[in-house]
Design a protein around this motif. Sequence first.
Motif, short mmCIF file in Angstrom:
data_model
loop_
_atom_site.label_atom_id
_atom_site.label_comp_id
_atom_site.label_asym_id
_atom_site.label_seq_id
_atom_site.Cartn_x
_atom_site.Cartn_y
_atom_site.Cartn_z
N GLN A 190 0.80 -1.22 -0.09
CA GLN A 190 0.02 -0.02 0.05
C GLN A 190 0.83 1.28 -0.08
O GLN A 190 0.55 2.47 -0.82
CB GLN A 190 -0.83 0.02 1.24
N ALA A 191 1.93 1.29 0.90
CA ALA A 191 2.69 2.64 0.88
C ALA A 191 3.46 2.69 -0.49
O ALA A 191 3.46 3.95 -1.16
CB ALA A 191 3.89 2.35 1.90
N GLU A 192 3.97 1.83 -1.16
CA GLU A 192 4.74 1.83 -2.47
C GLU A 192 3.42 2.36 -3.53
O GLU A 192 3.73 3.22 -4.30
CB GLU A 192 5.12 0.60 -2.83
N PHE A 193 2.28 1.93 -3.44
CA PHE A 193 1.21 2.18 -4.34
C PHE A 193 1.08 3.60 -4.23
O PHE A 193 0.61 4.57 -5.33
CB PHE A 193 -0.04 1.42 -4.30
N GLU A 194 0.86 4.01 -2.93
CA GLU A 194 0.32 5.23 -2.51
C GLU A 194 1.56 6.46 -3.09
O GLU A 194 1.20 7.36 -3.55
CB GLU A 194 -0.12 5.69 -1.15
N ALA A 195 2.53 6.15 -2.98
CA ALA A 195 3.73 6.78 -3.38
C ALA A 195 3.81 6.81 -5.14
O ALA A 195 3.89 8.08 -5.51
CB ALA A 195 5.22 6.18 -2.98
N VAL A 196 3.77 5.94 -5.81
CA VAL A 196 3.35 6.14 -7.21
C VAL A 196 2.27 6.81 -7.56
O VAL A 196 2.23 7.73 -8.62
CB VAL A 196 3.66 4.79 -7.98
N MET A 197 1.11 6.33 -6.87
CA MET A 197 0.11 7.15 -7.34
C MET A 197 0.14 8.85 -7.11
O MET A 197 -0.14 9.42 -7.86
CB MET A 197 -1.18 6.84 -6.13
N GLN A 198 0.67 9.14 -5.95
CA GLN A 198 1.04 10.60 -5.82
C GLN A 198 1.94 11.16 -6.86
O GLN A 198 1.73 12.24 -7.44
CB GLN A 198 1.48 10.73 -4.47
N ASP A 199 2.96 10.25 -7.21
CA ASP A 199 3.88 10.95 -8.43
C ASP A 199 3.06 10.85 -9.79
O ASP A 199 3.22 12.11 -10.55
CB ASP A 199 4.91 9.90 -8.51
N ILE A 200 2.15 10.13 -9.97
CA ILE A 200 1.16 10.22 -11.24
C ILE A 200 0.46 11.50 -11.01
O ILE A 200 -0.02 12.22 -12.10
CB ILE A 200 0.73 8.97 -11.36
N VAL A 201 -0.22 11.51 -10.13
CA VAL A 201 -1.12 12.66 -9.63
C VAL A 201 -0.52 14.01 -9.99
O VAL A 201 -0.88 14.79 -10.80
CB VAL A 201 -1.91 12.68 -8.62
N THR A 202 0.72 14.11 -9.36
CA THR A 202 1.60 15.24 -9.52
C THR A 202 1.80 15.57 -11.16
O THR A 202 1.44 16.69 -11.42
CB THR A 202 2.85 15.23 -8.80
N GLU A 203 2.21 14.59 -11.95
CA GLU A 203 2.60 14.73 -13.14
C GLU A 203 1.21 15.20 -13.99
O GLU A 203 1.30 16.00 -14.98
CB GLU A 203 3.25 13.37 -13.71
N THR A 204 -0.01 14.30 -13.63
CA THR A 204 -1.20 14.29 -14.31
C THR A 204 -1.71 15.87 -14.13
O THR A 204 -2.44 16.27 -15.22
CB THR A 204 -2.04 13.21 -14.04
N LEU A 205 -1.54 16.19 -12.97
CA LEU A 205 -2.08 17.91 -12.65
C LEU A 205 -1.54 18.95 -13.95
O LEU A 205 -2.25 19.73 -14.24
CB LEU A 205 -1.70 18.40 -11.66
N LYS A 206 -0.38 18.53 -14.67
CA LYS A 206 0.20 19.41 -15.80
C LYS A 206 -0.76 18.91 -16.93
O LYS A 206 -0.46 19.87 -18.09
CB LYS A 206 1.66 19.18 -15.77
N GLU A 207 -1.44 18.08 -17.11
CA GLU A 207 -2.16 17.76 -18.49
C GLU A 207 -3.42 18.45 -18.40
O GLU A 207 -4.07 18.22 -17.75
CB GLU A 207 -2.35 16.24 -18.54
N GLN A 208 -3.61 19.33 -19.59
CA GLN A 208 -4.50 20.44 -19.40
C GLN A 208 -5.99 19.65 -19.77
O GLN A 208 -6.96 20.00 -19.56
CB GLN A 208 -4.19 21.43 -20.40
N GLY A 209 -5.85 18.75 -20.61
CA GLY A 209 -6.79 17.88 -21.00
C GLY A 209 -7.47 16.94 -20.25
O GLY A 209 -8.60 16.09 -20.49
N THR A 210 -6.96 16.48 -19.12
CA THR A 210 -7.25 15.52 -18.01
C THR A 210 -8.17 16.42 -17.26
O THR A 210 -7.73 17.17 -16.56
CB THR A 210 -6.07 15.02 -17.38
N LEU A 211 -9.72 15.74 -17.26
CA LEU A 211 -10.55 16.49 -16.43
C LEU A 211 -10.80 15.79 -15.32
O LEU A 211 -11.13 16.62 -14.06
CB LEU A 211 -11.98 16.45 -17.36
N ASN A 212 -10.75 14.36 -15.03
CA ASN A 212 -10.82 13.75 -13.84
C ASN A 212 -9.79 12.69 -13.78
O ASN A 212 -9.44 11.95 -14.93
CB ASN A 212 -12.11 12.84 -13.88
N TYR A 213 -8.87 12.88 -12.59
CA TYR A 213 -8.13 11.63 -12.16
C TYR A 213 -8.18 11.23 -11.08
O TYR A 213 -7.52 11.88 -10.19
CB TYR A 213 -6.67 11.95 -12.71
N GLN A 214 -9.18 10.28 -10.39
CA GLN A 214 -9.41 9.96 -9.10
C GLN A 214 -9.28 8.57 -8.67
O GLN A 214 -9.61 7.81 -9.67
CB GLN A 214 -10.93 10.16 -9.06
#
Length: 116
Positions: free
Chosen positions: A18-42
Amino acid sequence: MFENIGWIVEAKLKPGKQAEFEAVMQDIVTETLKEQGTLNYQYYLSDAGDVLVYERFSDIESAHIHVSNWDNFAERWVAAAEPTRMVHLGQLPDELRARHAALAPLWLKPLGGFQR
């Protein structure tokens, strides 16, 4: 009918990851926030370790950009959670659907309703 497209990914956390998953999830969320056309990533998580990811994009190009960015994190993500199901939502072209072929996604096309 609907202009947006997206998908749902379901997975199961691997024991003790779980800790490893949450870490990679946070990294992806941080990167995905830069994608203007991504409306939802939940991300959603049950107490039993079931994961659901809801992703929605403004257009096909935005979805391609996201998949290309996600590829940078795929190895870490899959090391922590086993994908169990994928559902494509909307009029996804064959070349985009092919990028997820390994998960054999169920394809649901628009039937009714509305979007805002």
